[in-house]
Design a protein around this motif. Structure first.
Motif, PDB file in Angstrom:
ATOM      1  N   ALA A 187      -5.236   0.791  -2.816  1.00 55.52           N
ATOM      2  CA  ALA A 187      -6.251   1.059  -1.785  1.00 55.52           C
ATOM      3  C   ALA A 187      -7.632   1.225  -2.409  1.00 55.52           C
ATOM      4  O   ALA A 187      -8.642   0.871  -1.804  1.00 55.52           O
ATOM      5  N   HIS A 188      -7.672   1.714  -3.649  1.00 53.88           N
ATOM      6  CA  HIS A 188      -8.955   1.907  -4.329  1.00 53.88           C
ATOM      7  C   HIS A 188      -9.575   0.583  -4.776  1.00 53.88           C
ATOM      8  O   HIS A 188     -10.765   0.523  -5.061  1.00 53.88           O
ATOM      9  N   PRO A 190      -0.095   3.092  -3.830  1.00 53.72           N
ATOM     10  CA  PRO A 190      -1.287   3.630  -3.151  1.00 53.72           C
ATOM     11  C   PRO A 190      -2.582   3.408  -3.935  1.00 53.72           C
ATOM     12  O   PRO A 190      -3.661   3.353  -3.352  1.00 53.72           O
ATOM     13  N   LEU A 243       0.812  -1.212   0.000  1.00 51.85           N
ATOM     14  CA  LEU A 243       0.000   0.000   0.000  1.00 51.85           C
ATOM     15  C   LEU A 243       0.850   1.268   0.000  1.00 51.85           C
ATOM     16  O   LEU A 243       0.438   2.281  -0.565  1.00 51.85           O
ATOM     17  N   PRO A 300      -7.166  -0.521   5.629  1.00 54.17           N
ATOM     18  CA  PRO A 300      -6.588  -0.950   4.354  1.00 54.17           C
ATOM     19  C   PRO A 300      -5.510  -2.025   4.492  1.00 54.17           C
ATOM     20  O   PRO A 300      -5.492  -2.973   3.702  1.00 54.17           O
ATOM     21  N   LEU A 309     -13.373  -1.983   1.343  1.00 55.55           N
ATOM     22  CA  LEU A 309     -13.157  -1.847   2.781  1.00 55.55           C
ATOM     23  C   LEU A 309     -14.450  -2.111   3.531  1.00 55.55           C
ATOM     24  O   LEU A 309     -15.509  -1.610   3.174  1.00 55.55           O
TER      25      LEU A 309
END
Length: 147
Positions: free
Chosen positions: A36-37, A33, A29, A47, A41
């Motif tokens: 994370a999308h 990054p 992550l 995350p 969640l």
């Protein structure tokens, strides 16, 4: 593959499964990054925990199965499935190979015997070579020239 060393390594993989999963997930992550999308969640997961749950722990389970059954070929079915599905969610070759490399980096930090290190190296090489083969084959077959 040395059967005794593989069994010992499988035991270590299980013992350190959670810690390795969290360290690799955190590293993924930080480095990517955008991943994370791709995570769905849930209320009770952050995350890192979610990435560990959906990506790194399944890799750990796959590696453990390969070791226990002395069957490197188990990985092909799983990685072929991943190759077909994960890109739809933004997970690329780079993401997956980084996860594999970083998993084995974490594993190598454990106090492994020389025989266990050899087995770990063999499994890592197999997984990375398989990734290259699966991605190269799929990409070349999708580049056919229309008639």
């Amino acid at each position: 593959m040395d059967e005794i060393a593989a069994t010992q390594l499988a035991r270590r993989v299980e013992e350190h499964r959670q810690a390795i999963a969290e360290r690799v997930a955190s590293r993924l992550l930080r480095a990517f990054p955008e991943l994370a999308h791709t995570l769905r969640l849930e209320e009770n997961y952050g995350p890192v925990e979610r990435m560990a749950e959906v990506s790194v722990r399944p890799l750990s389970d796959l590696i453990r199965a390969m070791l226990l059954f002395d069957a490197l070929e188990i990985a092909e079915t799983e990685l072929r499935w991943a190759r077909g599905v994960l890109p739809r969610w933004g997970v690329s070759y780079e993401h997956t190979t980084a996860m594999i490399r970083w998993y084995f980096e974490e594993l190598s930090r454990l106090p492994l015997s020389p025989a266990e290190r050899s087995v770990a190296s063999e499994v890592e090489r197999h997984l990375l070579n398989l990734m290259v083969r699966l991605y190269r084959t799929t990409e070349s077959s999708s580049r056919t020239v229309p008639v």
